[in-house]
Design a protein around this motif. Structure first.
Motif, PDB file in Angstrom:
ATOM      1  N   LYS A 124      -6.504  37.030  23.014  1.00  0.00           N
ATOM      2  CA  LYS A 124      -6.590  36.055  21.932  1.00  0.00           C
ATOM      3  C   LYS A 124      -7.230  34.749  22.387  1.00  0.00           C
ATOM      4  CE  LYS A 124      -2.563  37.824  19.410  1.00  0.00           C
ATOM      5  NZ  LYS A 124      -1.175  37.542  18.975  1.00  0.00           N
ATOM      6  N   LEU A 125      -7.066  34.421  23.664  1.00  0.00           N
ATOM      7  CA  LEU A 125      -7.610  33.161  24.176  1.00  0.00           C
ATOM      8  C   LEU A 125      -9.105  33.227  24.471  1.00  0.00           C
ATOM      9  CD1 LEU A 125      -4.773  32.149  26.677  1.00  0.00           C
ATOM     10  CD2 LEU A 125      -5.305  31.051  24.502  1.00  0.00           C
ATOM     11  N   HIS A 128     -11.651  31.389  22.186  1.00  0.00           N
ATOM     12  CA  HIS A 128     -11.488  29.936  22.209  1.00  0.00           C
ATOM     13  C   HIS A 128     -12.052  29.342  23.508  1.00  0.00           C
ATOM     14  CE1 HIS A 128      -8.920  30.202  18.662  1.00  0.00           C
ATOM     15  NE2 HIS A 128      -8.289  31.201  19.251  1.00  0.00           N
ATOM     16  N   VAL A 131     -15.893  29.374  23.447  1.00  0.00           N
ATOM     17  CA  VAL A 131     -16.440  28.269  22.658  1.00  0.00           C
ATOM     18  C   VAL A 131     -16.406  26.969  23.447  1.00  0.00           C
ATOM     19  CG1 VAL A 131     -16.021  26.816  20.632  1.00  0.00           C
ATOM     20  CG2 VAL A 131     -15.915  29.302  20.426  1.00  0.00           C
ATOM     21  N   SER A 132     -15.308  26.728  24.167  1.00  0.00           N
ATOM     22  CA  SER A 132     -15.166  25.456  24.892  1.00  0.00           C
ATOM     23  C   SER A 132     -16.179  25.310  26.012  1.00  0.00           C
ATOM     24  CB  SER A 132     -13.740  25.322  25.434  1.00  0.00           C
ATOM     25  OG  SER A 132     -13.508  26.235  26.478  1.00  0.00           O
TER      26      SER A 132
END
Length: 408
Positions: A124-125, A128, A131-132
């Motif tokens: 799930k991470l 994210h 993107v970072s």
């Protein structure tokens, strides 16, 4: 048609069921013939909540479900030494920290540090994090799977809990439970009568004078405690109401066999020489009984005592029971993990070399657990993911805490 013993409203088929022993502490016995839905709601949102609020740590520690089957309450942001933990009602423990951190190096590359307790959390991470660091998700996933990772298992630091019992609202709830139980034996008309007026008023509105004169915490063990423990477990809940020859009525509410709330329902005028008991096993809420089989000496009921040494003895026994009941679960989890890691199938052959290897790994993990030290297993993230995904196709186990780092 019966009327509510507290407000006098008529009761009917649509009356909400009242848990005599609170649902929150494992009670299953209900009645629709003693108090009305409005009073039930009033108690549930007030004094019953105060009573149940004195034992969430106990319920969480032993994963005691409610009488209706709800999971034990979770405890958030609990301090354990330098650690901050979330303690789930299902026994799972989460370390409170950022799920990932990103550090940019002077050359434009990144160091990503991920903290997760399952492979699913890592999955799930990934979007994210990608993107970072402005990287395509699949490219980041490819680099991450090749990066180093660690499965770290560590017993939490000691968590200090402060238990507090008593107070007017908790006693009002205990009195309410005793009155409701007693009404199922002697009838609403009696409990609605003058001898019980002060007790009913205390339930509805409180009162310092009544609280001081007719309620008290009791730390003494019940005279027949061994008999009750044998039938309903060492941490039983018990509500016992009994009258003497003059019609004096006393209630005794034992919570988890740790502390008791003693209340006087009527100083005189009740039905003489009657008794009623409701006892329940919070470790198995389906095991409970209502009846008059337990006969306690009325002189004993009339003379409660509060002694700190009694409290210490009971808490020591409680802790011993916790250690005895929960430690085997931890060891079983370690055994299953080590066997599955080494590809051992049930009923399959085990060479002497493999048995020696398994024994060494298991001994190390047990020793580290006993000492409160972290056990760390290093591998690539891809290897750990293959291992734990394979385990998930078999019996479900609590997933490990995982950490990983990747550099672009």
């Amino acid at each position: 048609m019966p009327s509510c013993i507290f407000c006098g409203e008529p009761l009917g088929a649509d009356t909400k069921p009242e848990h005599i022993l609170l649902d929150a502490v494992g009670g299953r016995m209900t009645t629709r013939t003693v108090d009305c839905s409005a009073c039930n709601n009033l108690f549930g949102n007030g004094i019953d909540k105060a009573f149940a609020g004195q034992s969430p740590e106990i319920r969480n520690l032993l994963q005691f479900r409610s009488g209706s089957g709800r999971t034990a309450p979770s405890l958030k942001n609990v301090k354990a030494g330098e650690q901050i933990l979330n303690l789930g009602g299902d026994g799972k423990i989460d370390l409170v920290r950022k799920p990932f951190t990103v550090k940019e190096n002077p050359d434009g590359t990144f160091v990503v540090d991920i903290h997760a307790r399952s492979i699913e959390e890592i999955e799930k991470l990934i979007p994210h994090i990608a993107v970072s660091i402005k990287m395509p998700v699949e490219e980041f996933r490819k680099q991450l799977l090749a990066s180093s990772a660690s499965m770290i298992e560590q017993r939490p630091n000691t968590i200090p809990f402060r238990l507090s019992f008593g107070g007017i609202d908790a006693f009002r709830s205990a009195m309410k439970s005793c009155l409701v139980l007693w009404a199922t034996l002697v009838g609403n008309d009696e409990v609605s009568g003058e001898p019980y007026c002060a007790a009913r008023n205390f339930v509805m509105a409180g009162g310092e004078a009544f609280h001081r004169l007719r309620t008290m915490l009791d730390t003494r063990p019940i005279p027949i405690v061994d008999e009750i423990r044998a039938a309903y477990g060492p941490l039983f809940n018990l509500i016992h109401v009994q009258s003497d020859a003059t019609g004096r009525v006393i209630g005794h509410f034992t919570l988890y066999n740790l502390i008791a709330f003693r209340v006087v329902l009527a100083e005189m005028g009740g039905t003489p020489d009657r008794r009623m008991t409701l006892v329940s096993n919070p470790e198995a809420p389906e095991v409970w009984s209502k009846g008059g089989n337990f006969d306690l000496p009325f002189d004993w009921l009339s003379a409660p005592e509060y002694n700190l040494e009694d409290v210490r003895v009971r808490l020591a026994r409680f802790h011993a029971h916790y250690a005895e009941s929960k430690t085997p679960d931890e060891f079983e989890r370690m055994i299953v993990d080590v066997l599955e890691k080494n590809g051992l199938q049930q009923g399959g052959p085990v060479s002497a070399a493999l048995a020696h290897k398994i024994g060494g790994e298991l001994g190390l993990r047990v020793a580290m657990h006993r000492l409160g030290l972290p056990f760390e297993e290093k591998a690539t993230l891809a290897e750990l993911m293959r291992r734990y995904r394979k385990q998930e196709t078999g019996p479900k186990e609590d997933p490990p805490s995982s950490g990983g780092d990747a550099e672009d």
